[in-house]
Design a protein around this motif. Structure first.
Motif, PDB file in Angstrom:
ATOM      1  N   GLN A 198       0.861  -1.146  -0.058  1.00 49.50           N
ATOM      2  CA  GLN A 198       0.013   0.044  -0.008  1.00 49.50           C
ATOM      3  C   GLN A 198       0.752   1.282   0.077  1.00 49.50           C
ATOM      4  O   GLN A 198       1.053   2.028   1.137  1.00 49.50           O
ATOM      5  N   PRO A 199       1.621   1.601  -1.133  1.00 53.06           N
ATOM      6  CA  PRO A 199       2.459   2.845  -1.007  1.00 53.06           C
ATOM      7  C   PRO A 199       1.755   3.983  -0.899  1.00 53.06           C
ATOM      8  O   PRO A 199       2.355   4.828  -0.190  1.00 53.06           O
ATOM      9  N   GLU A 200       0.411   4.316  -1.232  1.00 51.76           N
ATOM     10  CA  GLU A 200      -0.161   5.415  -0.974  1.00 51.76           C
ATOM     11  C   GLU A 200      -0.419   5.744   0.543  1.00 51.76           C
ATOM     12  O   GLU A 200      -0.194   6.732   1.112  1.00 51.76           O
ATOM     13  N   LYS A 201      -0.764   4.628   1.168  1.00 50.97           N
ATOM     14  CA  LYS A 201      -1.060   4.577   2.577  1.00 50.97           C
ATOM     15  C   LYS A 201       0.456   4.972   3.409  1.00 50.97           C
ATOM     16  O   LYS A 201       0.360   5.722   4.103  1.00 50.97           O
ATOM     17  N   THR A 202       1.372   4.257   2.677  1.00 50.48           N
ATOM     18  CA  THR A 202       2.716   4.645   3.190  1.00 50.48           C
ATOM     19  C   THR A 202       3.096   6.157   3.228  1.00 50.48           C
ATOM     20  O   THR A 202       3.506   6.804   4.038  1.00 50.48           O
ATOM     21  N   ARG A 203       2.868   6.599   2.001  1.00 47.29           N
ATOM     22  CA  ARG A 203       3.156   8.205   1.826  1.00 47.29           C
ATOM     23  C   ARG A 203       2.334   8.921   2.719  1.00 47.29           C
ATOM     24  O   ARG A 203       2.829  10.197   3.399  1.00 47.29           O
ATOM     25  N   GLU A 204       1.113   8.473   2.910  1.00 48.98           N
ATOM     26  CA  GLU A 204       0.136   9.314   3.721  1.00 48.98           C
ATOM     27  C   GLU A 204       0.857   9.377   5.204  1.00 48.98           C
ATOM     28  O   GLU A 204       0.795  10.276   6.221  1.00 48.98           O
ATOM     29  N   ALA A 205       1.519   8.450   5.582  1.00 44.41           N
ATOM     30  CA  ALA A 205       2.355   8.185   7.161  1.00 44.41           C
ATOM     31  C   ALA A 205       3.550   8.837   7.066  1.00 44.41           C
ATOM     32  O   ALA A 205       3.922   9.002   8.223  1.00 44.41           O
ATOM     33  N   GLU A 206       3.971   9.407   6.244  1.00 43.43           N
ATOM     34  CA  GLU A 206       5.343   9.806   6.179  1.00 43.43           C
ATOM     35  C   GLU A 206       5.475  11.482   6.201  1.00 43.43           C
ATOM     36  O   GLU A 206       4.572  12.040   5.577  1.00 43.43           O
ATOM     37  N   TRP A 207       6.275  12.233   6.830  1.00 37.96           N
ATOM     38  CA  TRP A 207       6.652  13.359   6.995  1.00 37.96           C
ATOM     39  C   TRP A 207       8.117  13.576   6.548  1.00 37.96           C
ATOM     40  O   TRP A 207       8.947  12.937   7.214  1.00 37.96           O
ATOM     41  N   PHE A 208       8.352  14.407   5.765  1.00 39.26           N
ATOM     42  CA  PHE A 208      10.046  14.711   5.450  1.00 39.26           C
ATOM     43  C   PHE A 208      10.379  16.166   5.802  1.00 39.26           C
ATOM     44  O   PHE A 208       9.824  17.191   5.479  1.00 39.26           O
ATOM     45  N   ALA A 209      11.403  16.054   6.777  1.00 39.54           N
ATOM     46  CA  ALA A 209      12.073  17.424   7.229  1.00 39.54           C
ATOM     47  C   ALA A 209      12.759  18.094   5.766  1.00 39.54           C
ATOM     48  O   ALA A 209      12.967  17.506   4.747  1.00 39.54           O
ATOM     49  N   PRO A 210      12.819  19.321   6.402  1.00 38.03           N
ATOM     50  CA  PRO A 210      13.553  20.221   5.121  1.00 38.03           C
ATOM     51  C   PRO A 210      15.091  19.553   4.439  1.00 38.03           C
ATOM     52  O   PRO A 210      15.424  19.774   3.417  1.00 38.03           O
ATOM     53  N   ASP A 211      15.628  18.934   5.620  1.00 42.72           N
ATOM     54  CA  ASP A 211      16.746  18.107   5.077  1.00 42.72           C
ATOM     55  C   ASP A 211      16.543  16.952   4.484  1.00 42.72           C
ATOM     56  O   ASP A 211      17.776  16.254   4.291  1.00 42.72           O
ATOM     57  N   GLY A 212      15.351  16.546   4.239  1.00 49.03           N
ATOM     58  CA  GLY A 212      15.059  15.227   3.657  1.00 49.03           C
ATOM     59  C   GLY A 212      14.906  13.983   4.463  1.00 49.03           C
ATOM     60  O   GLY A 212      14.503  12.858   3.891  1.00 49.03           O
ATOM     61  N   ARG A 213      15.213  14.185   5.685  1.00 47.69           N
ATOM     62  CA  ARG A 213      15.026  12.843   6.694  1.00 47.69           C
ATOM     63  C   ARG A 213      13.576  12.584   6.837  1.00 47.69           C
ATOM     64  O   ARG A 213      12.613  13.376   6.847  1.00 47.69           O
ATOM     65  N   ARG A 214      13.410  11.301   6.823  1.00 47.73           N
ATOM     66  CA  ARG A 214      11.885  10.744   6.793  1.00 47.73           C
ATOM     67  C   ARG A 214      11.570  10.513   8.080  1.00 47.73           C
ATOM     68  O   ARG A 214      12.114   9.908   9.056  1.00 47.73           O
ATOM     69  N   PHE A 215      10.234  10.892   8.520  1.00 50.44           N
ATOM     70  CA  PHE A 215       9.684  11.067   9.882  1.00 50.44           C
ATOM     71  C   PHE A 215       8.377  10.248   9.466  1.00 50.44           C
ATOM     72  O   PHE A 215       7.750  10.067   8.445  1.00 50.44           O
ATOM     73  N   ILE A 216       7.734   9.539  10.495  1.00 51.28           N
ATOM     74  CA  ILE A 216       6.569   8.809  10.661  1.00 51.28           C
ATOM     75  C   ILE A 216       5.406   9.665  11.317  1.00 51.28           C
ATOM     76  O   ILE A 216       5.865  10.290  12.495  1.00 51.28           O
ATOM     77  N   ARG A 217       4.430   9.920  10.898  1.00 54.71           N
ATOM     78  CA  ARG A 217       3.338  10.802  11.305  1.00 54.71           C
ATOM     79  C   ARG A 217       2.456   9.834  12.411  1.00 54.71           C
ATOM     80  O   ARG A 217       2.156   8.806  12.081  1.00 54.71           O
ATOM     81  N   THR A 218       2.245  10.170  13.646  1.00 55.40           N
ATOM     82  CA  THR A 218       1.458   9.484  14.606  1.00 55.40           C
ATOM     83  C   THR A 218       0.078   9.714  14.690  1.00 55.40           C
ATOM     84  O   THR A 218      -0.422   9.035  15.209  1.00 55.40           O
ATOM     85  N   GLY A 219      -0.460  10.957  14.211  1.00 55.06           N
ATOM     86  CA  GLY A 219      -1.737  11.446  14.180  1.00 55.06           C
ATOM     87  C   GLY A 219      -2.133  11.875  15.490  1.00 55.06           C
ATOM     88  O   GLY A 219      -3.335  12.050  15.646  1.00 55.06           O
ATOM     89  N   ASP A 220      -1.302  11.958  16.547  1.00 59.88           N
ATOM     90  CA  ASP A 220      -1.539  12.429  17.667  1.00 59.88           C
ATOM     91  C   ASP A 220      -0.934  13.771  17.849  1.00 59.88           C
ATOM     92  O   ASP A 220      -0.116  14.151  17.354  1.00 59.88           O
ATOM     93  N   ILE A 221      -1.800  14.621  18.629  1.00 62.54           N
ATOM     94  CA  ILE A 221      -1.545  15.936  18.865  1.00 62.54           C
ATOM     95  C   ILE A 221      -0.989  16.055  20.516  1.00 62.54           C
ATOM     96  O   ILE A 221      -1.480  15.525  21.409  1.00 62.54           O
ATOM     97  N   GLY A 222       0.158  16.907  20.412  1.00 60.57           N
ATOM     98  CA  GLY A 222       0.972  17.121  21.939  1.00 60.57           C
ATOM     99  C   GLY A 222       1.671  18.361  21.639  1.00 60.57           C
ATOM    100  O   GLY A 222       1.720  19.055  20.826  1.00 60.57           O
ATOM    101  N   ARG A 223       2.162  18.452  23.133  1.00 52.97           N
ATOM    102  CA  ARG A 223       2.935  19.590  23.188  1.00 52.97           C
ATOM    103  C   ARG A 223       4.210  19.061  24.188  1.00 52.97           C
ATOM    104  O   ARG A 223       3.864  18.256  25.260  1.00 52.97           O
ATOM    105  N   PHE A 224       5.362  19.722  23.795  1.00 50.22           N
ATOM    106  CA  PHE A 224       6.408  19.328  24.737  1.00 50.22           C
ATOM    107  C   PHE A 224       6.655  20.699  25.833  1.00 50.22           C
ATOM    108  O   PHE A 224       6.337  21.856  25.693  1.00 50.22           O
ATOM    109  N   ASP A 225       6.839  20.155  27.177  1.00 53.28           N
ATOM    110  CA  ASP A 225       6.942  21.109  28.162  1.00 53.28           C
ATOM    111  C   ASP A 225       8.388  21.610  28.077  1.00 53.28           C
ATOM    112  O   ASP A 225       9.041  21.208  27.298  1.00 53.28           O
TER     113      ASP A 225
END
Length: 504
Positions: free
Chosen positions: A360-387
């Motif tokens: 499911q490559p489309e679902k994979t792409r939906e779960a990814e976020w790429f930083a400005p430097d090109g590094r791949r991140f996984i999206r959690t779908g959770d909303i949070g804040r760092f103290d």
């Protein structure tokens, strides 16, 4: 050993079998399988898989109750380089068939609890049948050696509910090896015992199961959780480690005999998979010896936060700080990082990340976020804040996923199924708090014009068509679903409505 760099986890069994052959590796119902016995059984399974023509990268499916034999099949597949798709025996037949097809499983291993789910005509090996012994390679057999790289697929974990298209999360060997290396700080080793009461098809279980064996410890398996039996086993085996979901902690602490059990051998207790209320963490720390560690992350991998609650009793409202080597950030709706102190969607990058959703490559792409430097991140779908100390505070799940008793439930799956009923014109499913399960699904239904189907009848219709972990706790009629200006259902309003209705 573990510190020497990447290894196939199944190969570490050989070293433990040679060094401590009589040490129990797997225990259940008073029966123990030593490291020597487990290593020999794993060899026979791996050799039999190779005899069947399975090559590295091919897949098998594995479903049933947690037993030493089921665990041995998992390990035997890994030794042969075969990918394991562990499937829930609580799945519906349709979803079970869909997962088998998606995984392209060459062989299916099941016990009696899952046998009825297997589609007719599929090659099946019964785990609880004498024929399993006949299927095995002869005693003393050794499989051909295989060489695996960290990116080779280890297992496919299915995360969907039971009525939608399941998503297979492909976890590579390198990701599992990261879990082992992370375990080095938690005291696993020979003479240490881990008690597991969650199923072996769950990532929750596997993140503790494999490190225990990789370090030469003993795993005590429960095929089904029951608070009294758990406490008896913990005391009898002088258990040092365990993994539990929040609802299990709540049930154990509520058991009438909890405080009468001798639990002083515990060193570390882990928790993951569901919201863990601060007050429950505090009660665990107060009444249960040993440390308490909460993992926050996804089966898909990416960033993981770790809260060592016993070291940070003032941070129990958080899920901890990012693990060493993990980069976790917060982004807004446009995918731009938010300013310090602001809330956003949690995304994470780490050495342990899924290869993608299987097929499911489309679902994979939906779960990814790429930083400005090109590094791949996984999206959690959770909303949070760092103290200000770098601890992550979670607010809500952007995707409205429900976690009930440690199992993921997707409302859209249940909504799609309900919409098949002629009485339903519109529907929304939300998660509401539950003392027993952490969360539980509730449906709000707009009836078709002129329809008078009773709500209990609709609820029973749906519950008969989904797996037991996805069943609705309640179903209520509503004249119109609350929606935003762009037509999005406002599920927070429904959750607030249900709270008011049930407290009235």
């Amino acid at each position: 050993m573990v510190e020497d760099g990447f290894r196939n986890i199944a190969e570490l069994l050989r070293e433990h079998a040679a060094a401590r052959p009589e040490l129990p590796a797997l225990v259940q119902d008073g029966q123990a399988l030593s490291y020597a016995e487990l290593d020999a059984l794993v060899d026979r399974i791996a050799a039999a898989l190779q005899r069947e023509g399975l090559a590295p990268g091919d897949a098998i499916a594995l479903s049933g109750l947690s037993t030493p034999r089921q665990a041995a099949v998992f390990l035997g597949a890994l030794r042969a380089g075969v990918v394991v798709a562990p499937l829930a025996a609580s799945s519906t037949p349709a979803d079970f068939a869909a997962m088998l097809a998606d995984a392209q499983a060459r062989l299916i291993f099941v016990d009696a609890s899952a046998a009825a789910l297997v589609p007719a005509g599929r090659r099946t090996i019964a785990l609880d049948d004498p024929d399993f012994e006949a299927w095995l390679a002869p005693p003393g057999s050794r499989p051909q050696d295989v060489t695996l790289r960290p990116e080779a697929p280890f297992n496919i974990i299915y995360s969907s509910g039971t009525t939608g298209t399941p998503k297979g999360i492909v976890q590579p060997h390198g990701m599992r090896w990261m879990h082992v290396q992370r375990g080095a700080k938690y005291g696993y080793g020979p003479g240490k015992t881990t008690l597991l009461s969650t199923p072996l098809y769950s990532n929750t279980t596997l993140v503790v199961f494999f490190p225990t064996l990789a370090f030469g410890g003993t795993v005590v398996l429960m095929s089904k959780f029951e608070a009294g039996a758990y406490l008896d086993l913990a005391e009898r085996h002088r258990v040092t480690h365990t993994m539990l979901v929040p609802v299990q902690y709540r049930r154990l602490l509520a058991h009438a005999d909890f405080d009468r059990h001798e639990l002083s051998a515990f060193e570390i207790k882990f928790c993951t998979s569901a919201p863990f209320p601060a007050e429950l963490k505090a009660e665990v720390l107060r009444r249960w010896p040993g440390g308490l560690v909460e993992f926050y992350g996804m089966t898909e991998g990416g960033g993981t936060c770790i809260l060592e609650a016993h070291l940070h009793p003032d941070k129990l409202h958080t899920v901890g700080r990012p693990s060493e080597g993990h980069d976790m950030r917060l982004i807004d709706e446009a995918g731009i990082e938010v300013a310090a102190g602001e809330a956003g969607e949690v995304v994470g990058h780490s050495p342990g990340m899924m290869s993608g959703y299987h097929g499911q490559p489309e679902k994979t792409r939906e779960a990814e976020w790429f930083a400005p430097d090109g590094r791949r991140f996984i999206r959690t779908g959770d909303i949070g804040r760092f103290d200000t100390d770098g601890f992550l505070i979670l607010f809500d799940r952007k995707k409205d996923m429900i976690i009930s008793g440690g199992f993921n439930i997707y409302p859209s799956d249940l909504e799609a199924q309900l919409r098949r009923h002629p009485a339903v014109a519109d529907v929304a499913v939300v998660g509401v708090p539950s003392e027993e399960w952490g969360e539980t699904p509730v449906a709000y239904v707009v009836h078709a014009a002129g329809d008078a189907t009773p709500d209990p009848e609709l609820r029973a219709w749906l519950n008969a068509r989904v797996g037991k972990t996805q069943r609705l706790a309640d179903l209520r009629s509503i004249e119109e679903l609350p929606r935003s200006a762009i037509g999005k259902v406002l599920k927070r309003e429904l959750r607030d409505r249900y709270k008011k209705e049930t407290q009235a």
